[in-house]
Design a protein around this motif. Structure first.
Motif, PDB file in Angstrom:
ATOM      1  N   THR A  14       5.293   2.956  10.986  1.00  0.00           N
ATOM      2  CA  THR A  14       3.982   3.069  11.754  1.00  0.00           C
ATOM      3  C   THR A  14       3.964   4.356  12.953  1.00  0.00           C
ATOM      4  OG1 THR A  14       3.709   0.641  11.809  1.00  0.00           O
ATOM      5  CG2 THR A  14       2.299   2.028  13.193  1.00  0.00           C
ATOM      6  N   ALA A  15       5.323   4.574  13.401  1.00  0.00           N
ATOM      7  CA  ALA A  15       5.349   5.567  14.194  1.00  0.00           C
ATOM      8  C   ALA A  15       5.641   7.048  13.430  1.00  0.00           C
ATOM      9  CB  ALA A  15       6.533   5.411  15.085  1.00  0.00           C
ATOM     10  N   ASP A  16       6.364   7.097  12.485  1.00  0.00           N
ATOM     11  CA  ASP A  16       6.770   8.320  11.843  1.00  0.00           C
ATOM     12  C   ASP A  16       5.912   8.815  10.839  1.00  0.00           C
ATOM     13  OD1 ASP A  16       9.180   8.801  13.689  1.00  0.00           O
ATOM     14  OD2 ASP A  16      10.300   7.622  12.061  1.00  0.00           O
ATOM     15  N   LYS A  22       8.630  -1.130  10.994  1.00  0.00           N
ATOM     16  CA  LYS A  22       7.587  -0.957  12.073  1.00  0.00           C
ATOM     17  C   LYS A  22       8.044   0.246  12.915  1.00  0.00           C
ATOM     18  CE  LYS A  22       5.943  -5.646  11.433  1.00  0.00           C
ATOM     19  NZ  LYS A  22       6.026  -6.919  12.240  1.00  0.00           N
ATOM     20  N   LYS A  23       9.402   0.296  13.170  1.00  0.00           N
ATOM     21  CA  LYS A  23       9.871   1.028  14.363  1.00  0.00           C
ATOM     22  C   LYS A  23      10.274   2.590  13.471  1.00  0.00           C
ATOM     23  CE  LYS A  23      11.630  -2.549  17.197  1.00  0.00           C
ATOM     24  NZ  LYS A  23      12.634  -3.171  17.954  1.00  0.00           N
ATOM     25  N   PRO A  24      10.396   3.479  14.426  1.00  0.00           N
ATOM     26  CA  PRO A  24      10.907   4.769  13.648  1.00  0.00           C
ATOM     27  C   PRO A  24      12.277   4.685  13.304  1.00  0.00           C
ATOM     28  CG  PRO A  24      10.140   5.129  16.023  1.00  0.00           C
ATOM     29  CD  PRO A  24      10.027   3.563  15.914  1.00  0.00           C
ATOM     30  N   ALA A  25      12.435   5.424  12.210  1.00  0.00           N
ATOM     31  CA  ALA A  25      13.808   5.375  11.519  1.00  0.00           C
ATOM     32  C   ALA A  25      14.839   5.876  12.192  1.00  0.00           C
ATOM     33  CB  ALA A  25      13.671   5.832   9.961  1.00  0.00           C
ATOM     34  N   GLY A  26      14.744   6.809  13.041  1.00  0.00           N
ATOM     35  CA  GLY A  26      15.754   7.335  14.055  1.00  0.00           C
ATOM     36  C   GLY A  26      16.536   8.423  13.069  1.00  0.00           C
ATOM     37  N   ALA A  56       0.869  -1.020   0.037  1.00  0.00           N
ATOM     38  CA  ALA A  56       0.037   0.017   0.099  1.00  0.00           C
ATOM     39  C   ALA A  56       0.862   1.258  -0.006  1.00  0.00           C
ATOM     40  CB  ALA A  56      -0.862   0.081   1.432  1.00  0.00           C
ATOM     41  N   ILE A  57       1.962   1.278   0.652  1.00  0.00           N
ATOM     42  CA  ILE A  57       2.933   2.319   0.568  1.00  0.00           C
ATOM     43  C   ILE A  57       3.579   2.702  -0.636  1.00  0.00           C
ATOM     44  CG2 ILE A  57       3.329   2.254   2.917  1.00  0.00           C
ATOM     45  CD1 ILE A  57       6.333   1.365   2.072  1.00  0.00           C
ATOM     46  N   GLU A  58       3.523   1.765  -1.396  1.00  0.00           N
ATOM     47  CA  GLU A  58       3.976   2.138  -2.878  1.00  0.00           C
ATOM     48  C   GLU A  58       2.826   2.936  -3.726  1.00  0.00           C
ATOM     49  OE1 GLU A  58       5.851  -0.534  -5.733  1.00  0.00           O
ATOM     50  OE2 GLU A  58       6.929  -1.764  -4.013  1.00  0.00           O
TER      51      GLU A  58
END
Length: 129
Positions: free
Chosen positions: A104-106, A67-71, A22-24
């Motif tokens: 998901t976070a960012d 799933k986690k923030p990229a940082g 879906a992001i594409e």
């Protein structure tokens, strides 16, 4: 009717790029909203997922999700070093390169790719052609 069946070898599908995320779709819609014509590549990893065209200029985009923030930017550069190496191969006076990361976070984070590094930008940062 044959009773034979193929054994699952655990191999990747022959055409794994046929599975779009879906992001594409969202990335394509965003690029089209900025006035680009967009085509999708074969989806090999690492590298370019989308090629956006406007006039005689191109924007190569690598789309990744996590799933986690990229940082921080330095962590992004280290985590996606292979993708960045591949993107840098194409940079020229008529080709710019981007790394777009969705988490998901960012939600979306956008990075302009340069020969010597990356810089976090907005979706359309004004340097684009």
């Amino acid at each position: 009717m044959s009773t034979e069946h193929a054994e699952d070898t655990g191999a990747e599908p022959i055409f794994p790029y046929l599975r779009r995320h879906a992001i594409e779709y969202e990335a394509v819609a965003r690029l089209r909203g900025l006035g680009y014509g967009v085509i999708r590549t074969d989806g090999r990893y690492p590298g370019v997922n989308l090629i956006a065209m406007k006039g005689d200029h191109f924007r190569f985009v690598c789309v990744r999700r996590r799933k986690k923030p990229a940082g921080p930017v330095i962590e992004v550069a280290a985590t996606y070093a292979e993708d960045l190496y591949e993107l840098r191969r194409y940079i020229s006076p008529i080709v710019t390169a981007d790394l777009w990361i969705w988490s998901t976070a960012d939600r979306w984070r956008y990075f302009a790719v340069y020969p010597g590094g990356i810089q976090e930008t907005g979706e359309d940062d004004g340097r684009r052609l």
